[in-house]
Design a protein around this motif. Structure first.
Motif, PDB file in Angstrom:
ATOM      1  N   TRP A  18      -6.953  13.597  -8.735  1.00 60.34           N
ATOM      2  CA  TRP A  18      -7.049  12.755  -7.546  1.00 60.34           C
ATOM      3  C   TRP A  18      -6.992  11.294  -7.937  1.00 60.34           C
ATOM      4  CZ3 TRP A  18     -11.022   9.319  -7.721  1.00 60.34           C
ATOM      5  CH2 TRP A  18     -12.084   9.625  -8.579  1.00 60.34           C
ATOM      6  N   ALA A  19      -6.571  10.483  -6.977  1.00 54.44           N
ATOM      7  CA  ALA A  19      -6.555   9.038  -7.170  1.00 54.44           C
ATOM      8  C   ALA A  19      -6.847   8.373  -5.836  1.00 54.44           C
ATOM      9  CB  ALA A  19      -5.207   8.581  -7.683  1.00 54.44           C
ATOM     10  N   GLU A  20      -7.585   7.273  -5.901  1.00 57.84           N
ATOM     11  CA  GLU A  20      -7.941   6.529  -4.695  1.00 57.84           C
ATOM     12  C   GLU A  20      -7.485   5.082  -4.816  1.00 57.84           C
ATOM     13  OE1 GLU A  20     -11.967   8.921  -3.362  1.00 57.84           O
ATOM     14  OE2 GLU A  20     -12.183   7.036  -4.452  1.00 57.84           O
ATOM     15  N   LEU A  21      -7.127   4.528  -3.665  1.00 56.74           N
ATOM     16  CA  LEU A  21      -6.778   3.128  -3.584  1.00 56.74           C
ATOM     17  C   LEU A  21      -7.593   2.497  -2.481  1.00 56.74           C
ATOM     18  CD1 LEU A  21      -4.798   0.864  -4.583  1.00 56.74           C
ATOM     19  CD2 LEU A  21      -3.397   1.467  -2.605  1.00 56.74           C
ATOM     20  N   ARG A  64      -2.792  16.720  -0.974  1.00 56.97           N
ATOM     21  CA  ARG A  64      -3.624  16.327   0.164  1.00 56.97           C
ATOM     22  C   ARG A  64      -3.726  14.812   0.171  1.00 56.97           C
ATOM     23  NH1 ARG A  64      -9.923  17.947   1.262  1.00 56.97           N
ATOM     24  NH2 ARG A  64      -9.970  17.124   3.371  1.00 56.97           N
ATOM     25  N   LEU A  65      -3.477  14.219   1.330  1.00 59.72           N
ATOM     26  CA  LEU A  65      -3.567  12.780   1.509  1.00 59.72           C
ATOM     27  C   LEU A  65      -4.586  12.525   2.606  1.00 59.72           C
ATOM     28  CD1 LEU A  65      -2.333   9.952   0.859  1.00 59.72           C
ATOM     29  CD2 LEU A  65      -0.720  10.381   2.717  1.00 59.72           C
ATOM     30  N   VAL A  75       0.837  -1.202   0.000  1.00 55.26           N
ATOM     31  CA  VAL A  75       0.000   0.000   0.000  1.00 55.26           C
ATOM     32  C   VAL A  75       0.869   1.248   0.000  1.00 55.26           C
ATOM     33  CG1 VAL A  75      -1.652   1.346   1.358  1.00 55.26           C
ATOM     34  CG2 VAL A  75      -2.006  -1.101   1.044  1.00 55.26           C
ATOM     35  N   ASN A  76       1.888   1.293   0.853  1.00 57.51           N
ATOM     36  CA  ASN A  76       2.767   2.460   0.914  1.00 57.51           C
ATOM     37  C   ASN A  76       3.466   2.657  -0.428  1.00 57.51           C
ATOM     38  OD1 ASN A  76       5.142   4.165   1.399  1.00 57.51           O
ATOM     39  ND2 ASN A  76       4.639   3.961   3.567  1.00 57.51           N
ATOM     40  N   THR A  80     -10.129   3.384   2.296  1.00 58.74           N
ATOM     41  CA  THR A  80      -9.667   4.096   1.104  1.00 58.74           C
ATOM     42  C   THR A  80      -8.600   5.130   1.451  1.00 58.74           C
ATOM     43  OG1 THR A  80     -11.872   3.868   0.133  1.00 58.74           O
ATOM     44  CG2 THR A  80     -10.413   5.494  -0.868  1.00 58.74           C
ATOM     45  N   LEU A  81      -7.544   5.151   0.658  1.00 56.52           N
ATOM     46  CA  LEU A  81      -6.554   6.223   0.714  1.00 56.52           C
ATOM     47  C   LEU A  81      -6.758   7.081  -0.529  1.00 56.52           C
ATOM     48  CD1 LEU A  81      -3.498   4.131   1.833  1.00 56.52           C
ATOM     49  CD2 LEU A  81      -4.475   6.035   3.102  1.00 56.52           C
ATOM     50  N   ARG A  82      -6.727   8.395  -0.341  1.00 58.51           N
ATOM     51  CA  ARG A  82      -6.956   9.317  -1.453  1.00 58.51           C
ATOM     52  C   ARG A  82      -5.822  10.331  -1.508  1.00 58.51           C
ATOM     53  NH1 ARG A  82     -11.792  11.369  -4.320  1.00 58.51           N
ATOM     54  NH2 ARG A  82     -11.409  13.515  -4.967  1.00 58.51           N
TER      55      ARG A  82
END
Length: 129
Positions: free
Chosen positions: A123-126, A61-62, A32-33, A68-70
């Motif tokens: 933006w992107a999300e995981l 911005r995190l 993930v990191n 969810t991480l954005r």
């Protein structure tokens, strides 16, 4: 956070993301990191290369929610919006793979106009579960 729209600013943004993820429990060597840090690095590099306006910084911005991480990167260049769909760059191209990486690594991604000012946010999300 706000960063100078320079390669150094993009590097610092990438390091901040990796550090913050580690603090949130996603270790430096976790998938993930590594994935979110790479996504942030690509978005920051694009803000520097394609979204740069002299004298203007970019913002990163995190955020984290339960699953969810954005990552959001905002620049001040309104007229250079990423395409909605990205395609493979020619094999001999020296650039053009950043958004393709983001599209393949992120669960979803997109752009929105910057509210109340010129520019855009990419933006992107995981999804982490």
């Amino acid at each position: 956070m706000r960063f100078t729209a320079t390669p150094r600013g993009a590097r610092l943004a990438r390091r901040l993301v990796s550090h913050r993820l580690d603090q949130w429990g996603y270790g430096y060597d976790s998938a993930v990191n590594e994935t979110v840090t790479l996504i942030a690095a690509e978005l920051a590099a694009n803000a520097v290369r394609h979204g740069h306006v002299p004298g203007r910084d970019f913002h990163l911005r995190l955020t984290v929610s339960p699953d969810t991480l954005r990552v959001e990167v905002t620049d001040t260049r309104t007229e250079r919006v990423p395409p909605r769909s990205v395609h493979e760059a020619p094999g001999d191209a020296e650039s053009g793979r950043g958004l393709l990486l983001v599209a393949r690594l992120a669960t979803r991604w997109g752009t929105v106009p910057r509210p109340a000012a010129p520019g855009k946010t990419v933006w992107a999300e995981l999804i982490t579960r």
